[in-house]
Design a protein around this motif. Structure first.
Motif, PDB file in Angstrom:
ATOM      1  N   ALA A  77       0.823  -1.207   0.000  1.00 61.32           N
ATOM      2  CA  ALA A  77       0.000   0.000   0.000  1.00 61.32           C
ATOM      3  C   ALA A  77       0.859   1.260   0.000  1.00 61.32           C
ATOM      4  N   ASP A  78       1.871   1.275   0.852  1.00 62.08           N
ATOM      5  CA  ASP A  78       2.737   2.454   0.943  1.00 62.08           C
ATOM      6  C   ASP A  78       3.465   2.711  -0.372  1.00 62.08           C
ATOM      7  N   ALA A  79       3.888   1.635  -1.035  1.00 61.27           N
ATOM      8  CA  ALA A  79       4.611   1.785  -2.304  1.00 61.27           C
ATOM      9  C   ALA A  79       3.709   2.382  -3.380  1.00 61.27           C
ATOM     10  N   PHE A  80       2.470   1.946  -3.455  1.00 59.15           N
ATOM     11  CA  PHE A  80       1.558   2.506  -4.458  1.00 59.15           C
ATOM     12  C   PHE A  80       1.157   3.933  -4.110  1.00 59.15           C
ATOM     13  N   ARG A  81       0.937   4.209  -2.833  1.00 59.15           N
ATOM     14  CA  ARG A  81       0.555   5.571  -2.455  1.00 59.15           C
ATOM     15  C   ARG A  81       1.688   6.556  -2.733  1.00 59.15           C
ATOM     16  N   ALA A  82       2.935   6.083  -2.599  1.00 59.45           N
ATOM     17  CA  ALA A  82       4.075   6.940  -2.912  1.00 59.45           C
ATOM     18  C   ALA A  82       4.093   7.336  -4.385  1.00 59.45           C
ATOM     19  N   LYS A  83       3.438   6.525  -5.210  1.00 59.53           N
ATOM     20  CA  LYS A  83       3.325   6.812  -6.643  1.00 59.53           C
ATOM     21  C   LYS A  83       2.076   7.631  -6.955  1.00 59.53           C
ATOM     22  N   GLY A  84       1.308   7.980  -5.931  1.00 59.79           N
ATOM     23  CA  GLY A  84       0.112   8.771  -6.134  1.00 59.79           C
ATOM     24  C   GLY A  84      -1.151   7.973  -6.395  1.00 59.79           C
ATOM     25  N   THR A  85      -1.093   6.654  -6.191  1.00 61.02           N
ATOM     26  CA  THR A  85      -2.250   5.798  -6.435  1.00 61.02           C
ATOM     27  C   THR A  85      -3.136   5.730  -5.196  1.00 61.02           C
ATOM     28  N   THR A  86      -4.432   5.779  -5.387  1.00 59.48           N
ATOM     29  CA  THR A  86      -5.377   5.624  -4.287  1.00 59.48           C
ATOM     30  C   THR A  86      -5.415   4.166  -3.850  1.00 59.48           C
ATOM     31  N   VAL A  87      -5.363   3.935  -2.541  1.00 59.53           N
ATOM     32  CA  VAL A  87      -5.293   2.576  -2.002  1.00 59.53           C
ATOM     33  C   VAL A  87      -6.424   2.359  -0.990  1.00 59.53           C
ATOM     34  N   VAL A  88      -7.065   1.198  -1.099  1.00 53.17           N
ATOM     35  CA  VAL A  88      -8.094   0.771  -0.165  1.00 53.17           C
ATOM     36  C   VAL A  88      -7.654  -0.530   0.483  1.00 53.17           C
ATOM     37  N   LEU A  89      -7.799  -0.637   1.795  1.00 58.18           N
ATOM     38  CA  LEU A  89      -7.467  -1.860   2.524  1.00 58.18           C
ATOM     39  C   LEU A  89      -8.737  -2.472   3.109  1.00 58.18           C
ATOM     40  N   GLY A  90      -8.803  -3.811   3.113  1.00 58.73           N
ATOM     41  CA  GLY A  90      -9.932  -4.517   3.695  1.00 58.73           C
ATOM     42  C   GLY A  90      -9.522  -5.904   4.112  1.00 58.73           C
ATOM     43  N   GLY A  91     -10.478  -6.676   4.586  1.00 56.98           N
ATOM     44  CA  GLY A  91     -10.182  -8.029   5.041  1.00 56.98           C
ATOM     45  C   GLY A  91     -10.197  -8.127   6.559  1.00 56.98           C
ATOM     46  N   PRO A  98      -9.036  -0.899  12.118  1.00 55.11           N
ATOM     47  CA  PRO A  98      -9.129   0.079  11.023  1.00 55.11           C
ATOM     48  C   PRO A  98      -8.271   1.322  11.229  1.00 55.11           C
ATOM     49  N   GLU A  99      -8.064   1.730  12.479  1.00 55.69           N
ATOM     50  CA  GLU A  99      -7.228   2.922  12.702  1.00 55.69           C
ATOM     51  C   GLU A  99      -5.788   2.643  12.291  1.00 55.69           C
ATOM     52  N   GLU A 100      -5.282   1.449  12.616  1.00 53.90           N
ATOM     53  CA  GLU A 100      -3.932   1.084  12.201  1.00 53.90           C
ATOM     54  C   GLU A 100      -3.842   1.055  10.682  1.00 53.90           C
ATOM     55  N   ALA A 101      -4.811   0.410  10.047  1.00 52.67           N
ATOM     56  CA  ALA A 101      -4.788   0.283   8.586  1.00 52.67           C
ATOM     57  C   ALA A 101      -4.902   1.638   7.901  1.00 52.67           C
ATOM     58  N   SER A 102      -5.607   2.569   8.522  1.00 59.29           N
ATOM     59  CA  SER A 102      -5.829   3.883   7.905  1.00 59.29           C
ATOM     60  C   SER A 102      -4.533   4.645   7.677  1.00 59.29           C
ATOM     61  N   ALA A 103      -3.510   4.316   8.443  1.00 55.86           N
ATOM     62  CA  ALA A 103      -2.223   4.982   8.262  1.00 55.86           C
ATOM     63  C   ALA A 103      -1.559   4.590   6.945  1.00 55.86           C
ATOM     64  N   HIS A 104      -2.071   3.549   6.304  1.00 55.99           N
ATOM     65  CA  HIS A 104      -1.466   3.054   5.072  1.00 55.99           C
ATOM     66  C   HIS A 104      -2.431   3.077   3.894  1.00 55.99           C
ATOM     67  N   ALA A 105      -3.587   3.703   4.062  1.00 54.15           N
ATOM     68  CA  ALA A 105      -4.601   3.645   3.015  1.00 54.15           C
ATOM     69  C   ALA A 105      -5.385   4.938   2.943  1.00 54.15           C
ATOM     70  N   ASP A 106      -5.996   5.175   1.797  1.00 58.16           N
ATOM     71  CA  ASP A 106      -6.889   6.310   1.633  1.00 58.16           C
ATOM     72  C   ASP A 106      -8.282   5.979   2.160  1.00 58.16           C
TER      73      ASP A 106
END
Length: 443
Positions: A77-91, A98-106
């Motif tokens: 997620a961090d690698a794609f966001r560094a490229k400007g890509t929007t990232v969603v995390l789930g599972g 979710p608060e932990e995951a939010s640090a790595h996702a839009d």
């Protein structure tokens, strides 16, 4: 939009796939793809089988992760966001934290994606993406979409055809994440919907990805009856509880419908342990007869056992392996008790100050991340290692399977594959390429 849906790869040698082939495709991701409006272009990236190109241009990257895979999911997620890509995390893991995951996702999707995913895509197109998406209620399983299996390379999976018929589990074992994620009651797909999907599949072997396919005997009875009526005979396996052995008619129907194997959670040979974790429905005194009844119908059993429960001492390893061998279980999965986020077990261990490692990469059920009550962490780890090594020794495999047992070639191949994985696990530890957590230093 161009959308990539990613399944991170395991890096624990006991569970990781070889690059040539994996066991199951990511059913969650191809289901998400089916929920995606057709105007969007979807790519499935299973990291177990393919490298990820971070320079590829996507409008959205979605990543699903269990706890042990969360650190890898965050790296991706961090690698794609560094490229400007929007990232969603789930599972499972992002839903629990979710608060932990939010640090790595839009955005983070909490829980099941039906309904939420479509809203998220619409919000993204409108420039109104929210940081967290939560369901107001659990989705109905009626008229579920059929997964986009056309997006998979079938030849890369040992069992490419996977189907889900139910969600939820009423047992609510304290160490399990299922009832937190899917709920404590069963929800069912209409049997006719399942049969229609099965009839469309190409392969002869199907894995029903249910947590307990016989959890509601009435539903299971209807499902098995209709599977048996299919003009094309199939073979299938799934997870189920020992309750099936108490219902001769249900056992007969399962076998007639093509059931060749069940993954069954015995968990422990201690009634006290079973009661403590919320699985007193398992009756140890019935285990041997239940196994015999299931075997009598030609159904193989992969038994699941947990080491490190509070009544376990160092005798548990030999007792459990001996039981599994004497009852000729076709396979077994031994796991170390693990306090996953969002479970009652973790809440208890946090109160007691017994958790010794919070590095999610170690939460693979093959490493000790807490202080056991009646043995040292080292004894638990070494006992776990011994149990796998002994149960999957060539002598043990031969005694359990022989040469004339039903489906012997498949079962031998399964056992030898597991044996290979475990020895890879030990070799990585021995050479220092893979380390075990050291609880005394992790506090």
């Amino acid at each position: 939009m161009k959308i990539a849906l990613i399944a991170p790869a395991w890096h624990d040698p006991l569970w990781e796939s070889e690059k040539e082939k994996s066991i199951f495709p990511p059913l969650n991701l191809i289901t998400l793809a089916a929920l995606t409006p057709p105007r969007h272009e979807v790519t499935i990236l299973d990291e177990s089988l393919t490298d990820i190109d971070y320079n590829a241009k996507y409008d959205l990257v979605g990543i699903s992760a269990m706890t042990a895979l969360a650190p890898r999911a965050y790296e991706i997620a961090d690698a794609f966001r560094a490229k400007g890509t929007t990232v969603v995390l789930g599972g499972m893991h992002p839903s629990a934290l979710p608060e932990e995951a939010s640090a790595h996702a839009d955005a983070v999707v909490v829980g099941e994606a039906e309904g939420l995913w479509q809203q998220l895509l619409s919000d993204l197109e409108d420039g109104k993406l929210k940081p967290v998406y939560r369901p107001e209620e659990r989705p109905s399983l009626e008229h579920m979409v059929h997964p986009r299996r056309d997006l998979l390379n079938r030849d890369r999976y040992l069992v490419p055809d996977t189907v889900q018929t139910t969600r939820g589990c009423p047992f609510a074992c304290s160490f399990c994440t299922v009832s937190r994620f899917f709920g404590k009651s069963f929800r069912f797909r209409p049997v006719e919907d399942v049969i229609q999907e099965v009839a469309e599949l190409e392969g002869e072997v199907i894995a029903f990805i249910d947590d307990n396919i016989v959890g509601h005997p009435g539903y299971a009875r209807r499902l098995f009856t209709e599977l048996a009526r299919l003009p094309r005979k199939i073979k299938w396996f799934s997870q189920g509880s020992l309750n099936i052995a108490r219902d001769e008619d249900l056992l007969r129907l399962a076998a007639a419908s093509g059931c060749i194997g069940l993954f069954i959670g015995f968990e422990s040979l201690s009634p006290g342990n079973l009661k403590a974790v919320g699985k007193a429905v398992n009756r140890v005194e019935e285990y041997r007869e239940a196994i015999k009844r299931i075997h009598d119908h030609g159904i193989a059993i992969e038994g699941a056992f947990v080491f490190g429960l509070d009544e376990d001492d160092e005798s548990v390893f030999e007792q459990t392996v001996k039981f599994a061998q004497e009852n000729r279980l076709e396979a077994a999965q031994f796991g170390i008790l693990t306090p996953f986020p969002g479970t009652p077990l973790r809440e208890t261990m946090e109160r007691e100050g017994r958790i010794t490692c919070n590095d999610w990469r170690e939460y693979t059920i093959s490493k000790v991340v807490f202080e056991p009550k009646n043995m040292s962490a080292r004894t638990l780890q070494e006992g776990f290692n011994w149990a796998w090594q002994e149960f999957y020794s060539l002598g043990s495999i031969s005694r359990r399977l022989g040469l004339v047992k039903k489906h012997a070639p498949i079962l031998w191949a399964l056992n030898l594959n597991i044996r290979k994985r475990f020895y890879h696990f030990l070799e990585r530890i021995r050479t220092g390429n893979f380390t075990l957590p050291r609880p005394s230093l992790a506090k």
